[in-house]
Design an enzyme around this catalytic site. Structure first.
Site, PDB file in Angstrom:
ATOM      1  N   GLY A 228     -33.536  38.794  -5.249  1.00 49.02           N
ATOM      2  CA  GLY A 228     -34.392  37.771  -6.209  1.00 49.02           C
ATOM      3  C   GLY A 228     -34.835  36.589  -5.554  1.00 49.02           C
ATOM      4  O   GLY A 228     -33.581  36.595  -4.727  1.00 49.02           O
ATOM      5  N   CYS A 229     -34.951  35.337  -6.492  1.00 42.46           N
ATOM      6  CA  CYS A 229     -34.699  33.872  -5.645  1.00 42.46           C
ATOM      7  C   CYS A 229     -32.973  33.471  -5.671  1.00 42.46           C
ATOM      8  O   CYS A 229     -32.516  34.326  -6.784  1.00 42.46           O
ATOM      9  CB  CYS A 229     -35.097  33.456  -6.969  1.00 42.46           C
ATOM     10  SG  CYS A 229     -35.082  31.227  -6.675  1.00 42.46           S
ATOM     11  N   PHE A 230     -32.819  32.651  -3.944  1.00 41.72           N
ATOM     12  CA  PHE A 230     -32.358  33.460  -3.314  1.00 41.72           C
ATOM     13  C   PHE A 230     -31.163  31.497  -4.213  1.00 41.72           C
ATOM     14  O   PHE A 230     -30.305  31.318  -4.338  1.00 41.72           O
ATOM     15  CB  PHE A 230     -31.941  32.545  -2.457  1.00 41.72           C
ATOM     16  CG  PHE A 230     -32.948  31.868  -1.440  1.00 41.72           C
ATOM     17  CD1 PHE A 230     -33.884  30.743  -2.384  1.00 41.72           C
ATOM     18  CD2 PHE A 230     -33.543  32.193  -0.223  1.00 41.72           C
ATOM     19  CE1 PHE A 230     -34.507  29.935  -1.817  1.00 41.72           C
ATOM     20  CE2 PHE A 230     -34.698  31.201  -0.207  1.00 41.72           C
ATOM     21  CZ  PHE A 230     -35.621  29.342  -0.408  1.00 41.72           C
ATOM     22  N   TRP A 231     -31.867  31.398  -4.960  1.00 45.18           N
ATOM     23  CA  TRP A 231     -30.876  29.983  -5.933  1.00 45.18           C
ATOM     24  C   TRP A 231     -30.280  30.395  -6.697  1.00 45.18           C
ATOM     25  O   TRP A 231     -28.861  29.622  -6.822  1.00 45.18           O
ATOM     26  CB  TRP A 231     -32.192  29.109  -6.803  1.00 45.18           C
ATOM     27  CG  TRP A 231     -33.184  28.434  -6.137  1.00 45.18           C
ATOM     28  CD1 TRP A 231     -32.922  28.365  -5.269  1.00 45.18           C
ATOM     29  CD2 TRP A 231     -34.562  27.740  -7.411  1.00 45.18           C
ATOM     30  NE1 TRP A 231     -34.137  26.820  -4.462  1.00 45.18           N
ATOM     31  CE2 TRP A 231     -35.646  27.007  -5.196  1.00 45.18           C
ATOM     32  CE3 TRP A 231     -35.248  27.469  -7.892  1.00 45.18           C
ATOM     33  CZ2 TRP A 231     -36.915  26.409  -6.667  1.00 45.18           C
ATOM     34  CZ3 TRP A 231     -36.288  26.883  -8.157  1.00 45.18           C
ATOM     35  CH2 TRP A 231     -36.726  26.971  -7.499  1.00 45.18           C
TER      36      TRP A 231
END
Length: 230
Positions: free
Chosen positions: A54-57
């Site tokens: 998912g979102c790498f953050w």
């Protein structure tokens, strides 16, 4: 991911409601799973593991709080060099996934333990081409194995977890080889640490770090290792 610049109050409230409905970040989502039966030697030079979830953050934020991790860089993996940029990857047709390259000391943490953290708190491995409010192949669950040994350990662990019915649904994580990791733009690095009050981070990602602390207290580090301080 949903990049919120300046949203009207009603639009922001609607986004938060949607994100809460689909997020993999509440305490109820914490999954206690067994460690891998097969692992790599816990010694040797620094090694690299690349995970997409998912979102790498959030994935970066989790691994930056893991003892033995020397660096965790947000980036893109699975596609060509020419499309390894946020605008292109966000279109969902480059073959890239938002990923995180984790440099770790195998004398302090093993590849298998990183896999256990990845599957249990960093993301939901049963969601196909989506995580939380984000959809598309760029948000797929994928392990970019760096060699045959990592591939074997990762595949054996997926088989082990599925056989044990560790999750309510089968794991959809792919294992991909022969791909190149490209670091993301500077503004994506250390995003969780630099923006702890950002709505997306509050809803989707800070709970993952809390889960890491709860489920893996021996591996948790309070002070994250940041890209921009190295």
């Amino acid at each position: 991911m949903k990049v919120l610049r300046w949203l009207p109050a009603l639009a922001l409230a609607a986004f938060i409601s949607q994100a809460q409905a689909f997020s993999f970040g509440s305490s109820d989502d914490a999954v206690v799973i067994p460690p891998p039966a097969l692992d790599l030697p816990a010694s040797g030079d620094l090694q690299t593991a690349v995970f997409a979830g998912g979102c790498f953050w959030g994935v970066q934020g989790v691994f930056q709080h893991v003892q033995g991790v020397k660096n965790a860089v947000s980036g893109y993996d699975g596609g060509a060099a020419g499309t390894a940029q946020y605008e292109s990857v966000s279109a969902g047709n480059t073959g890239h996934a938002e990923a995180v390259s984790v440099t770790f000391d195998p004398s302090k943490i093993s590849y298998g333990k990183l896999l256990q953290i990845y599957f249990s708190v960093a993301h939901n491995p049963t969601e196909l081409n989506r995580q939380g409010p984000d959809t598309g192949t760029q948000y797929r669950s994928a392990i970019f194995a760096q060699d045959a040994e990592q591939q074997n350990v990762a595949q054996a662990y997926i088989t082990q977890l599925d056989a044990a019915k560790a999750f309510d649904k089968p794991i959809v994580t792919t294992i991909e080889r022969g791909k190149t990791f490209y670091p993301a733009e500077a503004y994506h690095q250390d995003f969780l640490s630099e923006n702890p009050s950002y709505p997306y981070i509050v809803i989707n990602d800070l709970p993952k770090v809390a889960q890491l602390k709860k489920l893996f207290p021996e591996q948790y580090r309070a002070e994250p290792v940041l890209v921009k301080t190295q």
